[in-house]
Design an enzyme around this catalytic site. Structure first.
Site, short mmCIF file in Angstrom:
data_model
loop_
_atom_site.label_atom_id
_atom_site.label_comp_id
_atom_site.label_asym_id
_atom_site.label_seq_id
_atom_site.Cartn_x
_atom_site.Cartn_y
_atom_site.Cartn_z
N SER A 118 -5.69 2.21 -12.93
CA SER A 118 -4.16 1.60 -12.47
C SER A 118 -3.15 2.58 -13.20
O SER A 118 -2.15 2.30 -12.66
CB SER A 118 -4.27 0.17 -12.81
OG SER A 118 -4.50 0.34 -14.18
N HIS A 139 -7.69 1.80 -5.87
CA HIS A 139 -7.31 0.83 -7.13
C HIS A 139 -7.32 -0.65 -6.42
O HIS A 139 -6.41 -1.00 -5.75
CB HIS A 139 -5.97 1.00 -7.50
CG HIS A 139 -5.25 0.13 -8.49
ND1 HIS A 139 -3.80 0.07 -8.32
CD2 HIS A 139 -5.87 -0.41 -9.26
CE1 HIS A 139 -3.64 -0.99 -9.67
NE2 HIS A 139 -4.75 -1.18 -10.19
#
Lengths: 282, 263
Positions: A118, A139
């Site tokens: 992230s 992600h």
């Protein structure tokens, strides 16, 4: 083995992604270095599948097939035939780079290595391999088996073919892909910064109280949660570390500057729901 | 709020509001106020698109507007010059007991009060397009605002089925400041080609459950309004943090409301 997906790391994100891939009909090999992590991860998956059946989101048959699709290992070599490996290990550049180097040696030439990072640079991860064109960010948002969004992050060297293969895979997972360039915080963790940052400043400047800001944001802004409730849910420490990471990666751009209130909460171990007290008491 | 079966009064009701300011805000506030049993006088240089209701009365000048009103909604954010001109005309025309509820998104109530002859009747409101769709409005006051003025304003909104929240008198108040900063950040991301505008909107709606994507929200609010709020925040705080993105300035210059002008 054409449809084998390797997942590295059986934590919250890794096990969630494994479940999503298995439900989409892929053969999944879930790897973790720790046997205990594997057991915990598999447990989580089985529990989530059972909940899915209970809520009639899945049939008993779907759940059974998904369970059969997942095997586990603590030997990274077992991933050698995977067409795609998604890594979800701890968020540290040195650890991820070492892992990617090993995967680069093990995997077939055309396989793609996707990272669920992230906050780290996909370009930096790609640079630790001989295949930066086949390294990409994928992600997922927590909980991965529920949240629809996946940010697909293209590193400086990521190829168009890799982007289109991972975009298709994301859709086959039943997820909603968005394409982001490899910039700090990608889309969500960057664009969301003012939601927390301005709320903290409004509080710090005495414009309104925690409760009143949350009430206004929900009832006048139409948001489902107020910024302080949300920080308590995410964890004030986790939120601060995302803020800090974006701030530092943008070389101290003032828009991303964290607020002293966050640091004070962390210093006081007032981290939100998980410690029983944050901006609210639980 | 159901409208069709409601009894609609005419000029004889004796209760009246006056609405003026930025066009988009005039429309939203007029529509809301028209569902009460009062007359709504709209004062603007040119006639805005308004619902065709008997109790909405457009006026190019103040001359035919009654002097005694429940309240005047002065909803100017973009031009401070026009805001002051309107406030001064309102003060001259309207009886002292008519409340002046003025947008304090880009200017503080305290700053406005200093320019009024009758500051005790001034109440600040967070007037930004789209916010009236929701159930709460933010109010603020200057040190000179009469407590009764705040109380009456709360009652007006209670009748319109809205809650109020009284916040400290600061440029941007609470929700305009947060939302405009989100829109500004999204335009920085767009300008830097982090993602397409559709993907930015999708990401925020599905990744963090925002009620609108920030780019589409900016279009609905009006980029000119967002720019005015960011300029005001930067001017008020002196902080670089609030500088508008160059793309936001371009979008504002297009004055696009509700349509895509940039891709």
């Amino acid at each position: 083995m054409a449809n084998t997906i390797g997942i590295v790391g059986a934590g919250t994100m890794g096990s969630g992604i494994a479940q999503v891939a298995a439900l989409a009909g892929y053969t999944v090999i879930l790897y973790d270095i720790e046997q205990s992590a594997i057991e915990k991860g598999i447990n989580t998956i089985y529990n989530n599948l059972a909940k899915g059946v209970e809520k009639k989101k899945l049939t008993e048959k779907d759940s059974e097939i998904a369970r059969e699709q997942i095997s586990t290992t603590n030997d990274l070599l077992r991933l050698k035939d995977a067409t795609t490996v998604i890594e979800a290990v701890v968020e540290r550049l040195d650890i991820k780079q070492a892992l990617l180097q090993r995967l680069d040696d093990i995997l077939p030439h055309e396989s793609i290595i996707a990272s669920n990072t992230s906050s780290l640079s996909i370009t930096a991860l790609g640079a630790s391999t001989e295949r930066p064109d086949r390294v990409i960010g994928m992600h997922f948002f927590n909980p991965a088996h529920i949240m629809k969004l996946v940010e697909i992050v293209k590193g400086k060297e990521t190829s168009h073919t890799t982007i289109s293969r991972i975009t298709s895979l994301t859709k086959e997972f039943g997820k909603l892909p968005v394409l982001a360039s490899d910039t700090p915080g990608f889309i969500v963790n960057r664009v969301a910064r003012p939601f927390y940052g301005e709320a903290l400043r409004l509080l710090g400047e005495g414009v309104a109280s925690v409760e009143e800001i949350d009430r206004i944001v929900k009832k006048s802004g139409g948001f489902k949660m107020g910024p302080f409730e949300l920080m308590d849910l995410i964890g004030i420490d986790v939120n601060l570390s995302v803020s800090r990471s974006v701030y530092e990666q943008y070389f101290h751009e003032s828009r991303y500057r964290p607020h002293p209130i966050q640091q004070q909460m962390v210093d006081g171990n007032l981290l939100g729901r998980k410690t029983g007290k944050g901006f609210y008491e639980y | 709020m159901g409208m069709s079966s409601k009894k609609r009064s005419t000029r004889t009701s004796g209760k009246a509001f006056l609405v003026c300011g930025d066009e988009h805000l005039i429309q939203e506030y007029t529509e809301l106020l028209a569902y009460s049993d009062a007359d709504v006088f709209v004062w603007h240089e040119r006639k805005p698109d308004l619902p065709n209701l008997k109790n909405i009365l457009y006026n190019r000048a103040l001359t035919r507007v009654p002097k005694k009103l429940i309240a005047v909604f002065e909803l100017t954010n973009i031009s401070f010059e026009k805001k002051l001109e309107r406030l001064s005309k309102i003060e001259n025309h309207c009886a002292k007991e008519s409340l002046i509820i003025s947008s304090t998104v880009c200017h503080t109530a305290t700053g406005l009060a200093a320019r009024l002859i009758t500051p005790q009747r001034l109440v600040g409101i967070a007037a930004l397009p789209t916010l009236l769709q929701n159930e709460l409005v933010e109010l603020t006051r200057s040190p000179l605002t009469h407590n009764d003025a705040i109380k009456t304003t709360g009652e007006i909104f209670f009748d319109l089925k809205k809650e109020v929240s009284l916040v400290d008198d600061r440029v941007g108040m609470v929700i305009p400041r947060i939302v405009c900063c989100l829109v500004n950040e999204a335009t920085f991301a767009l300008q830097e080609e982090v993602a397409s505008m559709e993907d930015i909107d999708t990401a925020m709606k599905y990744g963090v459950n925002y009620p609108n994507g920030p780019v589409e929200w900016g279009e609905k609010i009006g980029f000119d309004q967002v720019l005015a709020v960011m300029d005001a925040l930067q001017h008020d705080t002196g902080e670089e943090r609030y500088r508008p993105s160059p793309l936001l300035r371009k979008l504002a210059a297009g004055l696009a409301i509700g349509e895509r002008i940039w891709s």
